[in-house]
Design an enzyme around this catalytic site. Structure first.
Site, PDB file in Angstrom:
ATOM      1  CE  LYS A 196     -20.455  34.064  28.924  1.00  0.00           C
ATOM      2  NZ  LYS A 196     -19.444  33.945  29.847  1.00  0.00           N
ATOM      3  CG  ASP A 211     -12.032  35.407  30.718  1.00  0.00           C
ATOM      4  OD1 ASP A 211     -12.851  35.975  29.845  1.00  0.00           O
ATOM      5  OD2 ASP A 211     -12.239  34.308  31.348  1.00  0.00           O
ATOM      6  CE1 TYR A 226     -21.401  24.066  33.764  1.00  0.00           C
ATOM      7  CE2 TYR A 226     -21.644  25.109  31.547  1.00  0.00           C
ATOM      8  CZ  TYR A 226     -21.000  24.715  32.761  1.00  0.00           C
ATOM      9  OH  TYR A 226     -19.327  24.938  32.802  1.00  0.00           O
ATOM     10  CE1 TYR A 274     -16.731  27.779  33.137  1.00  0.00           C
ATOM     11  CE2 TYR A 274     -17.214  29.723  32.320  1.00  0.00           C
ATOM     12  CZ  TYR A 274     -17.429  28.351  32.134  1.00  0.00           C
ATOM     13  OH  TYR A 274     -17.834  27.898  31.106  1.00  0.00           O
TER      14      TYR A 274
END
Ligand code: PLP
Length: 448
Positions: free
Chosen positions: A269, A240, A19, A146
């Site tokens: 995560k 998600d 990114y 996302y």
């Protein structure tokens, strides 16, 4: 300039960062150590990691208990092929995690990162119907979602302008409005209109908080209604929880705020406390049973070299020990309260456009004259300003969010809040017009 080995030059010679527009980006900061919520660069400068290293870290850096469990596992078994073989740490992790999830989750499928966890969930949903000879192929997602960076998850991602080059290669997904305040009815109506056609396989969503879109938030009541609609029309719900899992929303999982239960959950995560890359996709027994057959072609043909990696599993188990401890649970509640108190304090600041909080996550939208969005250059000024103050806060456009490890101390939080208030007071809107250049701003008014 650093007098240590020149990490930056060597980095620039060989490394391509995520990114990052490599030509225009500031030089990266070389971090050589970490402890608790702090990171240390090569010159010894301290940074408070207020974004939990891209939302992964929950117990602080280089946690000794986790490092010890990692070392023990590494000395015993570092990896084994996970097809045809298994190992105690994976079994124990599945046994301990499933009862903590919303009711009905029955099986665990391992992978390596959030994108693959969601991708596996979508494949499970599509093949669930395919294996039963049912024609349901459509996937529904929020317009600002996302879900990751693989082709499969880029397809379900919303319009976040990262994907332009790949548009022709993405499969078709039906988009519904993100149910932020004011959009709930429109979202609900759009979902039902799609579901009524009878060809929807799954609805994939970030529960309660859409992270990358700028920490957009919606209520558990809305999510309950959306999931209930899917149940009514026979479509599967894929939650998600890659960012929201493991305590972020104040409960262990965001979908635990709801009465309705998802069919599939993606986790990553916080799973290993941020120490190692690992991910899980869990599903109900009904989904598993659609693959369980004498027919080999009904199997889920998906896997990765490092599926079920024992090191990841051992660290995830250690992270669970810490997460469920009295101390961490208290830290989570303390963080929820501190964030709420700061929100109340700056609520009426003239520079604040919007404030929102879900559990441990606080988002502050700065007023700006230019279009809000990821590429808003206010973002770069704020990012540098916070770095100067020894804080890692990575605004998403004009949205500054605080999402730290749960072990962040009150003193460290005070530092974070003081810098945000200072940034608000300084009126970065002026800088946004380009009247002052960023370096002048960094070195001048804002330096301590
Ligand atoms: C970060 C994220 C992903 C992607 O996870 P990676 O590990 O970066 O591939 C997917 N979904 C959500 C909600 C995320 O925040």
């Amino acid at each position: 300039m650093p007098t240590q080995p020149n990490w930056i030059t060597r980095d620039r010679a060989h490394i391509w960062h995520p990114y990052t527009q490599m030509k225009t980006a500031d030089a990266p900061i070389a971090i050589v150590a970490g402890k608790g919520a702090e990171l240390y660069d090569e010159s010894g400068k301290v940074y408070i990691d207020a974004v939990a290293s891209w939302w992964t870290n929950i117990h602080g850096h280089a946690h000794p208990y986790m490092a010890e469990k990692l070392a023990t596992q590494a000395h015993k078994l570092e990896h084994v092929i996970f097809a045809g073989f298994t190992h105690p740490s994976a079994i124990e992790l599945a046994e301990r995690l499933l009862p903590l999830l919303p009711e009905g989750q029955s099986k665990v499928f391992f992978s390596d990162n959030g994108s693959t966890a969601v991708e596996v969930g979508i494949k499970m949903a599509i093949q669930y119907f395919y294996n039963q000879g049912i024609t349901r192929k459509k996937v529904i997602a929020f317009d600002l979602a996302y879900h990751g960076d693989t082709f499969g998850t880029m397809s379900v991602g919303g319009d976040l302008s990262f994907y332009d080059a790949f548009q022709d290669f993405l499969y078709q997904v039906e988009r519904i409005p993100t149910p932020v305040p004011g959009q709930e009815a429109a979202c609900m109506q759009a979902l039902e209109a799609h579901l009524q056609k009878g060809d929807v396989a799954a609805f994939v969503f970030e529960p309660l908080v859409l992270g990358a879109a700028g920490m957009l938030m919606y209520t558990p009541e809305v999510l309950d209604q959306l999931m209930a609609l899917c149940k009514k029309y026979g479509a599967l719900c894929i939650a998600d929880e890659v960012m929201t899992g493991f305590g972020r929303t104040g409960r262990l999982f965001a979908t635990l705020h709801c009465t309705e239960k998802p069919d599939i959950i993606a986790l990553s995560k916080g799973l290993t406390g941020g120490m190692l890359p690992m991910a899980l996709t869990t599903c109900t027994e009904a989904i598993y049973q659609a693959f369980y057959s004498d027919d080999k072609m009904k199997a889920l043909y998906h896997g990765h070299s490092f599926t079920g990696n024992p090191l990841g599993c051992a660290v995830a188990l250690a992270s669970l020990d810490l997460l469920l401890s009295e101390e961490t649970q208290q830290n989570i509640q303390r963080l929820v309260q501190r964030q709420a108190a700061f929100l109340a304090k700056i609520k009426n600041h003239h520079q604040v456009l919007n404030l929102r909080q879900t559990g441990t996550i606080l988002a502050i939208e700065f007023k700006t004259e230019s279009n809000s969005g990821y590429f808003n250059n206010l973002r770069d000024h704020l990012y540098r300003f916070f770095l100067q103050h020894g804080l890692i806060l990575r605004p998403l456009g004009n949205v500054v969010y605080v999402l730290p490890p749960y072990c962040i101390t009150d003193v460290q939080l005070d530092q974070v809040y003081a810098a945000i208030e200072k940034a608000l007071d300084l009126g970065f809107r002026v800088a946004d017009f380009g009247f002052r250049n960023p370096s002048e701003l960094d070195m001048g008014d804002c330096a301590e």
